[in-house]
Design a protein around this motif. Structure first.
Motif, mmCIF file in Angstrom:
data_model
loop_
_atom_site.group_PDB
_atom_site.id
_atom_site.type_symbol
_atom_site.label_atom_id
_atom_site.label_comp_id
_atom_site.label_asym_id
_atom_site.label_seq_id
_atom_site.Cartn_x
_atom_site.Cartn_y
_atom_site.Cartn_z
ATOM 1 N N CYS A 67 -4.512 130.599 19.545
ATOM 2 C CA CYS A 67 -3.424 130.457 18.943
ATOM 3 C C CYS A 67 -2.510 129.369 19.248
ATOM 4 N N LEU A 68 -3.016 128.952 20.662
ATOM 5 C CA LEU A 68 -2.185 127.600 20.883
ATOM 6 C C LEU A 68 -2.517 126.366 20.144
ATOM 7 N N GLN A 69 -3.646 126.527 19.370
ATOM 8 C CA GLN A 69 -4.012 125.254 18.580
ATOM 9 C C GLN A 69 -3.522 125.376 17.196
ATOM 10 N N LEU A 70 -2.588 126.348 16.946
ATOM 11 C CA LEU A 70 -1.962 126.504 15.648
ATOM 12 C C LEU A 70 -0.477 126.206 15.534
ATOM 13 N N PRO A 71 0.113 125.437 14.528
ATOM 14 C CA PRO A 71 -0.841 124.602 13.547
ATOM 15 C C PRO A 71 -0.966 123.228 14.306
ATOM 16 N N SER A 72 -1.989 122.587 13.655
ATOM 17 C CA SER A 72 -2.184 121.119 13.865
ATOM 18 C C SER A 72 -2.966 120.351 12.918
ATOM 19 N N ARG A 73 -3.081 119.006 13.068
ATOM 20 C CA ARG A 73 -3.654 118.223 11.860
ATOM 21 C C ARG A 73 -5.260 118.768 12.165
ATOM 22 N N LYS A 74 -5.719 118.892 12.941
ATOM 23 C CA LYS A 74 -7.302 119.176 13.120
ATOM 24 C C LYS A 74 -7.277 120.510 12.393
ATOM 25 N N TRP A 75 -6.452 121.533 12.697
ATOM 26 C CA TRP A 75 -6.676 122.932 12.014
ATOM 27 C C TRP A 75 -6.401 122.710 10.455
ATOM 28 N N LEU A 76 -5.961 121.799 9.946
ATOM 29 C CA LEU A 76 -5.574 121.650 8.448
ATOM 30 C C LEU A 76 -6.771 121.011 7.985
ATOM 31 N N SER A 77 -7.524 120.241 8.700
ATOM 32 C CA SER A 77 -8.498 119.634 8.348
ATOM 33 C C SER A 77 -9.986 120.559 8.242
ATOM 34 N N GLY A 78 -9.832 121.724 8.632
ATOM 35 C CA GLY A 78 -10.719 122.747 8.320
ATOM 36 C C GLY A 78 -11.518 122.848 9.580
ATOM 37 N N SER A 79 -10.942 123.311 10.868
ATOM 38 C CA SER A 79 -11.449 123.672 12.004
ATOM 39 C C SER A 79 -12.209 125.067 12.059
ATOM 40 N N GLN A 80 -13.019 125.406 13.020
ATOM 41 C CA GLN A 80 -13.313 126.785 12.925
ATOM 42 C C GLN A 80 -12.372 127.886 13.795
ATOM 43 N N LEU A 81 -11.240 127.463 13.972
ATOM 44 C CA LEU A 81 -10.250 128.327 14.710
ATOM 45 C C LEU A 81 -10.010 129.531 14.479
ATOM 46 N N VAL A 82 -9.900 129.930 13.180
ATOM 47 C CA VAL A 82 -9.938 131.380 12.827
ATOM 48 C C VAL A 82 -11.086 132.127 13.039
#
Length: 753
Positions: free
Chosen positions: A560-575
């Motif tokens: 959750c600490l990696q939310l939100p971020s540019r990496k997350w927007l670009s389609g990471s496998q975080l979720v």
């Protein structure tokens, strides 16, 4: 028809002397006139006048004849009476003359009678001396009789000894009575001194009698003649007592002896001393059980002897069976009170209650077939008073409570020792985690309630109430232990190794306790569980669920600490990583029964949604362009859809989920015309009334294209439409804290930079 003047003058003196005759004559004339007027009211009736005259003449003649006869008889009786009176007067005169002659003769002999007084005195003295001379042989043989009587007593020839004793007492009492009547009280001391041996004989005889009475239960078996002899002597003495008390002229010394009352007293003291004056006994259960069993056996055996043998050896008016039954009953009542003064354990208190309330009147004791119907203790009252029973029951409940507390504490310690084993908790036949804790606790409580039901309903209810209270207190201690274990685990997540599994087992245990507690009371009408116990079970469940969610949160937080971020927007496998964590815990959650499993899924889903929303509101990112807002909307849609599919696949219905908040938030972000934000926000706060101004302001910041004017309009609209949380609403935003904006630093006495 009228009377002449001469007739009136002639009748006048008579009328003055006999007014009743005049009245009668007038009535007769009136009646005659009435009759004549009734008969001769017609002229033709006068033809029968002669007939009526003849008939009345004959009747008058008949009446006059009867009157003359009656008067003649009366006169003859008067003549005879006068003759008898004349004869009686002559006889009375003759008697008076004879009495006068006798009086003169007595007056002439008065001087001779005075000389006879001395003769009378001499005669009285002669009679007294003759009486003394007559009893002198008996008086001189008194001491010899004393010795012989004592020998008879030593030889247990009690009836013969008692006959001689009565003879000596009669002689002494007769002498004392004569002295008492003549006022010679000084001589009584000499007589008592001379007969002083009687007291020793009485004491010796009484000692033997009371020894026989004290051994009566044995003697009626072995030598009933000796016991019957003692009873006969006692009855003789009772008759002498009754006779002397009835005459009430002179009561000899030592009377009344009251030996029958003494008989009862000795018999009662013997029974009491044999059974109820025991030395200090063992206050523990086994020793008391042996003592009560011995009492039961001996009392039944001895009452059989009294009923079958002793009753035949004593007079019926002794009511010996009733006396013995009452003695045993009263002795037991006092004896049980003495035992209760000891510090008895719970087993001892239970034994006493059971014995007094159940065994005593059962066919095993006072209701024994060999004793009925003659023995009846129902009229003697309870062996333990209601107040004593209540006090003893309370003492018993206190002891049971201490024992239950000790066992529960030991069970709790054993339970948490198992948490640190190198293996998972045991499972039931369906694969659900569990431990022996609910079985041990419920079995212990149920056994105590069942045992109490053997005594009284009131004791059962007391133990039942105590059991519920202790179960509630146990749940409180269990919850505290869980909290401490959770704190220790946060410091070192490797200990216990199967922390989650044991938490799940604890949830199953709590569910088992909640289900079993309603069956504790045997009476289905009294199985209502107190609200406080329900609340304790609920708190226990919530705490275990909270610890599980905290454990899952520790694994989710790095993601959750990696939310939100540019990496997350670009389609990471975080979720996707978050879904893996959720799926892992969901598999663990499946080892708990369905009601709690569903609850854990709902709480997990709410936790994920709130953490996701919290991460978005940390002001880590602001969309710099419409393109970024589009990417953000796409990412929100993909994440929300992926999470929804996950939880639906785990068995959580869409109506039970909170992910709609992410879809609604996405609509707020995706709105292209900022001027329409006030309407969109109004719909948002209507659906989620716990959202605050800070939450909306942060979301507007996330868009990156909201002017101050639009922001002001939105916030003003929110102020004009305050929301109220509906009943049953699951809060989402109220648990999310928005970071406080940093204020610009100001120098003292200067303008802001």
């Amino acid at each position: 028809m009228g009377m002449s003047a001469e007739d009136e003058r002639a009748a006048s003196p008579r009328d003055e002397e006999w007014p009743e005759a005049e009245k009668a004559e007038k009535l007769a004339r009136g009646a005659a006139l009435k009759w004549a007027s009734g008969v001769f009211y017609r002229p033709e009736k006068l033809e029968g006048l002669g007939h009526y005259r003849n008939r009345e003449t004959q009747r008058n003649s008949s009446i006059q004849s009867r009157l003359k006869s009656t008067v003649q008889s009366y006169l003859e009786g008067v003549s005879a009476g006068l003759e008898q009176l004349r004869s009686a007067a002559q006889e009375v005169q003759s008697v008076c003359q004879d009495l006068g002659a006798a009086r003169w003769a007595l007056l002439d002999s008065a001087d001779h009678f005075q000389g006879l007084q001395q003769m009378r005195t001499l005669v009285e003295k002669h009679v007294q001396l003759a009486s003394v001379v007559q009893v002198l042989p008996q008086i001189f043989s008194v001491h010899e009789v004393f010795s012989h009587t004592l020998q008879l007593l030593h030889g247990q020839r009690l009836l013969e000894a008692h006959v001689e004793l009565m003879m000596m007492e009669h002689l002494r009492d007769d002498i004392l009575c004569q002295l008492h009547l003549r006022g010679l009280s000084g001589a009584q001391t000499t007589v008592l001194s001379y007969f002083s041996g009687l007291q020793q004989l009485n004491e010796t005889l009484a000692k033997q009698l009371w020894a026989i009475v004290g051994s009566s239960l044995r003697l009626v078996h072995e030598d009933p003649v000796l016991f019957v002899t003692a009873v006969r002597i006692i009855e003789r003495e009772e008759k002498i007592d009754d006779t002397l008390l009835l005459e009430a002229t002179f009561l000899p010394p030592g009377r009344p002896k009251g030996w029958r009352q003494k008989f009862y007293q000795v018999l009662q003291d013997t029974i009491t001393g044999a059974h109820f004056h025991a030395v200090h006994m063992d206050a523990e259960g086994p020793g008391l059980a042996r003592h009560l069993a011995a009492l039961q056996r001996d009392i039944v055996s001895e009452l059989r002897v009294v009923k079958d043998l002793m009753v035949q050896c004593v007079p019926a008016h002794y009511n010996i069976l009733s006396v013995c039954t009452t003695t045993y009953h009263q002795g037991l009542t006092s004896h049980l009170q003495e035992i209760l003064r000891e510090d008895l354990d719970k087993q001892g208190l239970f034994l006493l209650l059971e014995w007094a309330l159940r065994v005593y009147q059962s066919p095993e004791m006072m209701g024994h077939p060999d004793l009925l119907p003659e023995v009846d203790v129902s009229a003697l009252g309870p062996l333990m008073s209601p107040e004593l029973v209540e006090q003893t029951e309370r003492r018993y409940v206190v002891k049971v409570k201490a024992s239950v507390l000790e066992w529960m504490q030991r069970t709790l310690e054993v339970e948490f020792k198992e948490w640190f084993r190198e293996e998972e908790p045991e499972t039931d036949h369906q694969g659900f985690f569990q431990s022996a804790l609910p079985v041990i606790v419920m079995q212990m409580l149920n056994e105590n309630i069942q045992v109490a039901s053997l005594i009284t309903d009131s004791l059962q209810q007391k133990v039942y109430n105590m059991a519920l209270e202790e179960l509630e207190a146990f749940l409180g201690r269990l919850r505290e232990a869980l909290v401490q274990c959770g704190k220790d685990h946060q410091q070192d997540r490797t200990v216990p190794k199967y922390y989650v599994s044991y938490l799940l087992a604890m949830l199953n245990n709590n569910l088992a306790l909640s289900t079993s507690v309603t069956s504790l009371h045997p009476d289905t009408a009294r199985r209502e569980v107190p609200a406080s116990l329900r609340a304790a079970l609920d708190r226990m469940q919530k705490k275990a669920c909270q610890l599980l969610l905290e454990e899952m949160l520790l694994d989710l937080q790095p993601l959750c600490l990696q939310l939100p971020s540019r990496k997350w927007l670009s389609g990471s496998q975080l979720v996707s990583s978050m879904c893996e964590v959720i799926d892992k815990y969901a598999k663990d959650f499946s080892r708990v029964r369905k009601p709690v499993f569903t609850l854990l899924l709902m709480e997990s889903e709410l936790l994920v949604v709130s953490q996701y929303l919290r991460a978005l509101m940390q002001k880590k990112m602001v969309c710099k362009s419409e393109e970024e807002r589009g990417q953000l909307c796409d990412r929100l849609l993909q994440d929300a859809t992926q999470l929804r599919e996950l939880f639906c696949g785990l068995g959580l219905d869409q109506s039970q989920q909170s992910l709609d908040a992410l879809f609604a938030l996405r609509e707020l972000i995706c709105l292209k015309d900022p001027a329409l934000l006030s309407l969109e926000v109004l719909g948002f706060i209507t659906k989620y009334p716990d959202v605050s101004d800070e939450h909306i302001s942060t979301l507007l910041d996330l868009r990156g294209d909201v002017s101050k004017e639009v922001r002001h309009v939105v916030l003003e609209m929110m102020a004009q439409h305050p929301q109220v949380l509906p009943e049953g609403y699951r809060p989402i935003f109220s648990t999310i804290l928005v970071p406080v904006p940093e204020l610009p630093f100001c120098l003292r006495k200067g303008k802001c930079a």
